[in-house]
Write an enzyme that holds these catalytic residues in place. Structure first.
Site, mmCIF file in Angstrom:
data_model
loop_
_atom_site.group_PDB
_atom_site.id
_atom_site.type_symbol
_atom_site.label_atom_id
_atom_site.label_comp_id
_atom_site.label_asym_id
_atom_site.label_seq_id
_atom_site.Cartn_x
_atom_site.Cartn_y
_atom_site.Cartn_z
ATOM 1 C CG HIS A 1 -8.550 7.254 6.239
ATOM 2 N ND1 HIS A 1 -8.981 7.834 7.175
ATOM 3 C CD2 HIS A 1 -8.339 5.778 6.797
ATOM 4 C CE1 HIS A 1 -8.699 7.118 8.401
ATOM 5 N NE2 HIS A 1 -8.374 5.932 8.168
ATOM 6 N NE ARG B 1 -9.713 -2.241 3.943
ATOM 7 C CZ ARG B 1 -8.775 -2.548 4.633
ATOM 8 N NH1 ARG B 1 -8.081 -3.630 4.346
ATOM 9 N NH2 ARG B 1 -8.362 -1.874 5.875
ATOM 10 C CD GLU C 1 -8.246 0.602 2.838
ATOM 11 O OE1 GLU C 1 -7.259 0.381 2.446
ATOM 12 O OE2 GLU C 1 -8.833 0.853 3.897
ATOM 13 C CD1 TRP D 1 -7.725 12.120 10.156
ATOM 14 C CD2 TRP D 1 -8.343 10.254 10.773
ATOM 15 N NE1 TRP D 1 -6.623 11.371 10.347
ATOM 16 C CE2 TRP D 1 -7.056 10.189 10.681
ATOM 17 C CE3 TRP D 1 -8.908 8.874 11.145
ATOM 18 C CZ2 TRP D 1 -6.108 9.040 10.896
ATOM 19 C CZ3 TRP D 1 -8.159 7.670 11.577
ATOM 20 C CH2 TRP D 1 -6.812 7.908 11.515
ATOM 21 C CG ASP E 1 -7.222 3.704 3.340
ATOM 22 O OD1 ASP E 1 -8.121 4.037 2.793
ATOM 23 O OD2 ASP E 1 -6.836 3.246 4.327
ATOM 24 C CE1 TYR F 1 -5.078 6.468 7.779
ATOM 25 C CE2 TYR F 1 -4.855 6.181 5.481
ATOM 26 C CZ TYR F 1 -5.194 5.863 6.721
ATOM 27 O OH TYR F 1 -5.094 4.357 6.769
ATOM 28 C CD GLU G 1 -10.296 1.107 7.468
ATOM 29 O OE1 GLU G 1 -9.334 0.576 6.948
ATOM 30 O OE2 GLU G 1 -10.091 2.312 8.049
ATOM 31 N NE ARG H 1 -2.085 2.043 3.532
ATOM 32 C CZ ARG H 1 -2.944 2.409 4.667
ATOM 33 N NH1 ARG H 1 -4.022 2.030 4.794
ATOM 34 N NH2 ARG H 1 -2.320 3.438 5.400
ATOM 35 C CD GLU I 1 -4.635 -2.559 6.870
ATOM 36 O OE1 GLU I 1 -5.846 -2.762 7.229
ATOM 37 O OE2 GLU I 1 -4.212 -1.407 6.772
HETATM 38 C C1 CS2 Z 1 -6.643 2.007 8.091
HETATM 39 C C2 CS2 Z 1 -6.499 2.220 9.469
HETATM 40 O O1 CS2 Z 1 -5.606 0.185 7.766
HETATM 41 C C3 CS2 Z 1 -6.231 0.982 7.200
HETATM 42 O O2 CS2 Z 1 -6.674 0.680 6.136
HETATM 43 O O3 CS2 Z 1 -7.555 2.894 7.476
HETATM 44 O O4 CS2 Z 1 -5.263 2.666 9.665
HETATM 45 C C4 CS2 Z 1 -7.366 2.962 10.305
HETATM 46 O O5 CS2 Z 1 -7.177 4.430 10.317
HETATM 47 C C5 CS2 Z 1 -7.289 2.667 11.698
HETATM 48 O O6 CS2 Z 1 -7.398 1.300 11.907
HETATM 49 C C6 CS2 Z 1 -8.260 3.593 12.739
HETATM 50 O O7 CS2 Z 1 -8.300 2.923 13.977
HETATM 51 MG MG MG Z 2 -8.219 1.946 5.504
#
Ligand code: CS2
Ligand code: MG
Length: 419
Positions: A229, A300, A253, A419, A227, A176, A279, A164, A356
């Site tokens: 996010h 995910r 993602e 975020w 990602d 991020y 996630e 990634r 992951e």
């Molecule tokens: C994330 C995480 O792993 C990922 O793809 O988006 O880092 C996420 O920000 C954290 O699990 C938040 O607790």
């Molecule tokens: Mg993620």
């Protein structure tokens, strides 16, 4: 670590119950907070489950201690599905991350116990292996495109088949997925939420350049992932997908927020980039429409936040008949207990996609001794009965809970953002 197991109990056609006599919650912070449930039976068998919900840990602790554990004592640990239904339906207030993380922890611990009693790793109880190893992706990130690609080359040298890529956005003080420590990324870093700044325009400029260079410099064989996010609108995500198509990503993602699953239809209408999401999903009801309308390619959802192995297997089976594959969340806020459970799941389902893998610190690995190992781009479970993971309670006690929040995000004009 005591990974020992009792021999399988059998008395002809009479099932011998494993009566739950004790259940306790252990909170530990070996660098970051983890919540673990330990269930003990009258036959002296114990199982562990992860209940960590990053930034809201103590809500799950209370849910377990005050509302779940009293209902568990005296029940037969073998009745996994029945206990799942009892806790899910019995709450009346169904779903949600707090309740589903608590149910997940119970569920993992019960599968662990069943495996130990049977003398088999949990994946064997779930139908056995569908594959030899679990392909994982690592996280390469950097303050610049050069630094990100240098990190990616390190991952490739370690044997990773999938990487990634996250790169700092020029002009923003922090981004991020980009950390100072290149091996260990930990966003929940402050006693009160850190305020980050976001610019979609700046982000949309740097990402295509990052992947153009990545494909040119890393070659065609490595899988590349990214990602977002949850930060784009559907039409912005569609444009990013089109801009990235030439670099053949494994997935994009969390392109948008998924509270409204229809968001993904618009992205799909414009681009062939594979889409992954989930996630933060708590149950099948967060992804049913996405899956049955084939609006995503990878789901995910993960064992700790989506109701444990019992529920995640149902999501995976539903996904399988719609040609959607799995890609379980595996950030460091999921403890090694979740990782061990995820790996047992990953090897045993037909529609596994990728897992992951963010390495835990040595202190975390010491608190949670485990049997899984990384080799040449794959994680491997071994034949340890149960989940193949445990908690060292004495060591855990040396790391008291520390309040830690995930950051929040604002636009340049001060507007609160995702975020
Ligand atoms: C994330 C995480 O792993 C990922 O793809 O988006 O880092 C996420 O920000 C954290 O699990 C938040 O607790
Ligand atoms: Mg993620």
């Amino acid at each position: 670590m005591d990974m020992s197991t009792k021999p399988a109990v059998s008395r002809g056609d009479v099932a011998i119950p494993q009566k739950i006599v004790d259940a306790r919650v252990i909170v530990t912070c070996p660098g970051r907070n983890f919540v673990t449930l330990k269930i003990v039976t009258d036959q002296g068998v114990h199982g562990v489950g992860d209940a960590t919900l990053n930034g809201r840990e103590l809500a799950v602790v209370s849910y377990l201690r005050d509302h779940v554990i009293p209902c568990l004592i005296g029940r037969d640990a073998h009745r996994i599905e029945d206990i799942w239904q009892y806790l899910y339906r019995g709450a009346y207030w169904r779903g949600g991350p707090v309740g589903m993380s608590a149910i997940a922890a119970v569920d993992m611990a019960l599968w662990d116990i069943k495996g130990k009693v049977a003398g088999l790793p949990v994946y064997q109880l779930m139908g056995g292996r569908c594959r030899d190893g679990v392909m994982v992706y690592g996280h390469a990130n950097g303050e610049s495109i050069d630094a990100t690609l240098a990190a990616a080359k390190e991952y490739a040298a370690l044997g990773y088949k999938a990487i990634r890529l996250q790169c700092a956005v020029p002009g923003l003080p922090s981004t991020y997925g980009v950390s100072k420590d290149k091996l260990f990324y930990e966003p929940a870093d402050a006693d009160l939420p850190t305020e980050n700044l976001w610019s979609t325009e700046a982000y949309m400029r740097v990402v295509p350049e990052l992947f153009a260079r990545a494909r040119a410099e890393l070659g065609d064989d490595v899988h590349l992932l990214h990602d977002v996010h949850h930060r784009l609108t559907p039409i912005e995500a569609a444009r990013l997908g089109k801009d990235l198509e030439a670099y053949r990503l494994f997935w994009l993602e969390d392109a948008v927020v998924a509270e409204n699953q229809e968001n993904f239809r618009l992205i799909r209408q414009h681009t062939t980039i594979p889409l992954a999401v989930g996630e933060i999903f708590s149950s099948i009801w967060d992804c049913k429409d996405l899956i049955q309308n084939q609006l995503i390619d990878y789901i995910r959802a993960t064992v700790v936040h989506a109701g444990g192995l019992t529920h995640l297997r149902k999501i995976a089976a539903f996904a399988d008949i719609h040609n959607v594959r799995t890609g379980c969340h595996g950030a460091t806020d999921l403890s090694p207990v979740s990782m061990a459970a995820a790996l047992n799941f990953d090897v045993s389902i037909p529609n596994f996609g990728i897992q992951e893998y963010m390495r835990h610190t040595d202190a975390t690995d010491a608190v949670f001794p485990h049997a899984y190992r990384f080799e040449d781009g794959y994680l491997h479970v071994n034949e340890t009965p149960g989940l193949g993971v445990d908690i060292d309670e004495d060591l855990a006690g040396e790391f008291p809970y520390r309040r830690a929040y995930l950051p929040v995000n604002r636009l340049r004009d001060g507007t609160m953002y995702h975020w």
